[in-house]
Design an enzyme around this catalytic site. Structure first.
Site, PDB file in Angstrom:
ATOM      1  N   ARG A 100       0.775  -1.307  -0.010  1.00 13.81           N
ATOM      2  CA  ARG A 100      -0.024  -0.091   0.172  1.00 13.81           C
ATOM      3  C   ARG A 100       0.848   1.160   0.116  1.00 13.81           C
ATOM      4  NH1 ARG A 100       1.641   3.186   4.475  1.00 13.81           N
ATOM      5  NH2 ARG A 100       1.081   2.298   6.426  1.00 13.81           N
ATOM      6  N   GLU A 199      -7.407   7.375   7.359  1.00 16.36           N
ATOM      7  CA  GLU A 199      -6.183   8.123   7.975  1.00 16.36           C
ATOM      8  C   GLU A 199      -5.710   9.429   7.147  1.00 16.36           C
ATOM      9  OE1 GLU A 199      -3.233   6.150  10.138  1.00 16.36           O
ATOM     10  OE2 GLU A 199      -1.768   7.095   9.677  1.00 16.36           O
ATOM     11  N   ARG A 203      -5.523   5.929   0.410  1.00 17.26           N
ATOM     12  CA  ARG A 203      -4.637   4.760   0.712  1.00 17.26           C
ATOM     13  C   ARG A 203      -4.931   3.952  -0.731  1.00 17.26           C
ATOM     14  NH1 ARG A 203      -2.615   3.315   5.734  1.00 17.26           N
ATOM     15  NH2 ARG A 203      -2.046   5.256   6.631  1.00 17.26           N
ATOM     16  N   CYS A 245       0.522  10.594   9.205  1.00 15.91           N
ATOM     17  CA  CYS A 245       1.369  10.310  10.257  1.00 15.91           C
ATOM     18  C   CYS A 245       2.591  10.081   9.821  1.00 15.91           C
ATOM     19  CB  CYS A 245       0.993   8.810  10.565  1.00 15.91           C
ATOM     20  SG  CYS A 245       1.979   8.025  12.009  1.00 15.91           S
ATOM     21  N   THR A 247       5.334   8.623  10.402  1.00 12.19           N
ATOM     22  CA  THR A 247       5.755   7.092   9.968  1.00 12.19           C
ATOM     23  C   THR A 247       5.729   6.884   8.581  1.00 12.19           C
ATOM     24  OG1 THR A 247       3.821   5.786  10.537  1.00 12.19           O
ATOM     25  CG2 THR A 247       5.516   6.334  12.591  1.00 12.19           C
ATOM     26  N   ARG A 254       3.823   0.624   2.342  1.00 15.25           N
ATOM     27  CA  ARG A 254       4.209  -0.638   3.252  1.00 15.25           C
ATOM     28  C   ARG A 254       3.790  -1.881   2.625  1.00 15.25           C
ATOM     29  NH1 ARG A 254       2.098  -3.963   7.876  1.00 15.25           N
ATOM     30  NH2 ARG A 254      -0.131  -3.565   7.618  1.00 15.25           N
ATOM     31  N   ARG A 283       3.573  -6.855  12.801  1.00 17.12           N
ATOM     32  CA  ARG A 283       2.321  -6.526  13.370  1.00 17.12           C
ATOM     33  C   ARG A 283       1.315  -7.812  13.574  1.00 17.12           C
ATOM     34  NH1 ARG A 283       0.310  -0.991   9.859  1.00 17.12           N
ATOM     35  NH2 ARG A 283       2.308   0.095  10.588  1.00 17.12           N
ATOM     36  N   GLU A 288      -2.224  -2.955  12.566  1.00 13.69           N
ATOM     37  CA  GLU A 288      -1.687  -2.342  13.656  1.00 13.69           C
ATOM     38  C   GLU A 288      -2.285  -2.514  14.832  1.00 13.69           C
ATOM     39  OE1 GLU A 288      -0.970   1.884  12.687  1.00 13.69           O
ATOM     40  OE2 GLU A 288       0.917   1.914  13.708  1.00 13.69           O
TER      41      GLU A 288
HETATM   42  P1  ADP Z   1      -2.112   0.027   7.032  1.00 13.89           P
HETATM   43  O1  ADP Z   1      -1.120  -1.090   6.344  1.00 13.89           O
HETATM   44  O2  ADP Z   1      -3.003   0.781   6.095  1.00 13.89           O
HETATM   45  O3  ADP Z   1      -1.014   0.713   7.590  1.00 13.89           O
HETATM   46  P2  ADP Z   1      -3.074  -1.932   9.086  1.00 13.89           P
HETATM   47  O4  ADP Z   1      -1.756  -2.326   9.748  1.00 13.89           O
HETATM   48  O5  ADP Z   1      -4.273  -1.275   9.841  1.00 13.89           O
HETATM   49  O6  ADP Z   1      -2.950  -0.469   8.185  1.00 13.89           O
HETATM   50  O7  ADP Z   1      -3.653  -3.113   8.101  1.00 13.89           O
HETATM   51  C1  ADP Z   1      -4.786  -2.772   7.386  1.00 13.89           C
HETATM   52  C2  ADP Z   1      -5.387  -4.015   6.984  1.00 13.89           C
HETATM   53  O8  ADP Z   1      -4.603  -4.786   5.964  1.00 13.89           O
HETATM   54  C3  ADP Z   1      -5.629  -5.176   8.181  1.00 13.89           C
HETATM   55  O9  ADP Z   1      -6.948  -5.682   7.828  1.00 13.89           O
HETATM   56  C4  ADP Z   1      -4.563  -5.964   7.944  1.00 13.89           C
HETATM   57  O10 ADP Z   1      -4.889  -7.202   8.370  1.00 13.89           O
HETATM   58  C5  ADP Z   1      -4.494  -6.026   6.393  1.00 13.89           C
HETATM   59  N1  ADP Z   1      -3.122  -6.648   5.746  1.00 13.89           N
HETATM   60  C6  ADP Z   1      -1.939  -6.330   5.984  1.00 13.89           C
HETATM   61  N2  ADP Z   1      -1.040  -6.786   5.469  1.00 13.89           N
HETATM   62  C7  ADP Z   1      -1.950  -7.855   4.565  1.00 13.89           C
HETATM   63  C8  ADP Z   1      -1.455  -9.001   3.908  1.00 13.89           C
HETATM   64  N3  ADP Z   1      -0.177  -8.895   3.588  1.00 13.89           N
HETATM   65  N4  ADP Z   1      -2.328  -9.933   3.776  1.00 13.89           N
HETATM   66  C9  ADP Z   1      -3.737  -9.662   3.826  1.00 13.89           C
HETATM   67  N5  ADP Z   1      -4.257  -8.454   4.563  1.00 13.89           N
HETATM   68  C10 ADP Z   1      -3.238  -7.704   4.928  1.00 13.89           C
HETATM   69  C1  CIR Z   2       0.749   5.467  17.504  1.00 14.97           C
HETATM   70  O1  CIR Z   2       1.525   6.615  17.925  1.00 14.97           O
HETATM   71  O2  CIR Z   2       0.833   4.409  18.026  1.00 14.97           O
HETATM   72  C2  CIR Z   2      -0.113   5.675  16.230  1.00 14.97           C
HETATM   73  N1  CIR Z   2      -0.288   7.143  16.071  1.00 14.97           N
HETATM   74  C3  CIR Z   2       0.425   4.916  15.095  1.00 14.97           C
HETATM   75  C4  CIR Z   2       2.006   5.212  14.715  1.00 14.97           C
HETATM   76  C5  CIR Z   2       2.254   4.734  13.645  1.00 14.97           C
HETATM   77  N2  CIR Z   2       2.456   3.433  13.667  1.00 14.97           N
HETATM   78  C6  CIR Z   2       3.866   2.595  13.823  1.00 14.97           C
HETATM   79  O3  CIR Z   2       4.715   2.931  13.953  1.00 14.97           O
HETATM   80  N3  CIR Z   2       3.740   1.354  14.003  1.00 14.97           N
END
Ligand code: ADP
Ligand code: CIR
Length: 337
Positions: A100, A199, A203, A245, A247, A254, A283, A288
């Protein structure tokens, strides 16, 4: 990090500053104040916040990305996706792969400073462009407003849609007017998806089962290239693409796998330490701030800023391949007499 870097001195310096959008220090630090267990605790209320409040953002950015205040994000370089290959051709470890990136639309502030009109304007602009995509990216935009709870829950369960009510975003004043202006676009095969106004403004996500990183990343590169012909994104020559954010700055990428590494996962502390050595972040299964379920981890590149898009992907690929090698080595020791 907010606690570490918002010293009395920095506070005195920043407490009366405002961006031209009207964002204040309080808009930046609210999430960390309300959530002492935050990793970072700050968000940029608009694209100017990174400059106006730089005395707070710069050290946080340096600690997270290893990116010094004198450094600059390189020009965008997607590289050749085909070189990334398939990380698990036998399908023994990787369940699915997702890449993403985030984009903000030029001329708009970020969540805490957005009004209802900003959300609705952005949604209209974005959904129009997305629905004009053709071929493998052809799909439909589904506004959250009017979507049944059941449909939302199923999309979340299947890892396609963002969760609702994240307390870090809530405290950052990011959920105002919800669900107005929020929604999801996906193509017919649900391999290309876009989140609108969660966010970040956008995305963009490419995902599918298995470990075919070349195809999955290639699809994202193609999609972003097509969309940026129609929409101008906020980019800063020092920090790259600007996100809510800190990060996510720079490439905003990511790239993650959902992977089963049962032997490595037995000693979680040592596993995390090993992942960190390969510049990877671990994660939980639902993203997250969630836990691992059935030994499935979400592992992705930690760094997004100070390197090119292709370097971020390569770092992720190399790290994941190393982890798989380590898991195989443990399998080997268990099987030998
Ligand atoms: P982001 O990647 O957008 O920072 P999150 O960590 O909240 O945010 O993940 C968003 C969604 O994507 C969650 O439902 C997570 O389980 C899913 N996800 C992340 N990586 C994978 C993957 N490799 N395969 C399937 N789902 C994934
Ligand atoms: C935090 O500070 O924990 C949240 N605002 C998310 C920060 C970004 N995520 C991360 O570093 N894993």
């Amino acid at each position: 990090m907010l606690k570490k870097y918002l010293t009395r001195e920095v506070f005195e310096l920043l407490k009366e500053r405002k961006t031209s959008y009207g964002s204040t220090l309080l808009d930046v630090i609210r999430s960390g104040l309300c959530n002492p267990d935050s990793h970072i605790g700050i968000y940029a209320a608009d694209p100017e916040a990174y400059v106006v409040f730089k005395e707070l953002f710069n050290p946080v950015i340096e600690e997270y990305h290893g990116f010094e205040s004198s450094s600059s994000q390189p020009e965008t370089n997607w590289g050749n996706p085909e070189e990334l290959g398939n990380l698990d051709p036998d399908g023994a470890y990787i369940i699915s792969t997702r890449v993403r990136c985030a984009r903000s639309i030029e001329g708009y502030p970020f969540n805490p400073t957005m009004n209802e009109t900003h959300y609705l304007d952005l949604e209209k602009k974005v959904s129009g462009v997305l629905e004009s995509l053709t071929d493998d990216l052809k799909g439909q935009y589904y506004p959250l407003l009017g979507m049944s709870r059941e449909t939302q829950d199923q999309l979340i369960e299947d890892h396609f849609l963002f969760k609702e009510g994240d307390r870090f975003l809530e405290a950052a004043n990011s959920n105002r007017f919800w669900p107005k202006g929020r929604g999801i676009f996906f193509n017919d095969t649900k391999t290309f998806l876009v989140w609108c106004n969660e966010e970040d403004h956008l995305r963009l996500i490419s995902m599918e089962e298995g470990g075919d990183l070349a195809t999955i990343y290639g699809r994202l590169v193609d999609a972003v290239s097509r969309i940026e012909r129609e929409i101008s994104f906020s980019r800063n020559s020092r920090l790259g693409y600007l996100t809510f954010c800190p990060t996510n700055l720079g490439t905003t990428i990511r790239a993650s796998v959902h992977i089963k590494l049962p032997r490595l996962g037995r000693d979680f502390e040592a596993f995390q330490e090993m992942a960190r050595k390969f510049y990877l972040q671990v994660r939980g299964t639902r993203g997250e701030h969630t836990e691992s379920e059935d030994g499935v981890y979400d592992i992705s590149n930690q760094r997004r800023l100070g390197l090119t898009e292709f370097q971020a992907l390569s770092e992720m690929r190399d790290g994941i391949l190393q982890l798989i090698e380590q898991e195989k080595a443990l399998e080997g020791t268990e099987q030998s007499p």
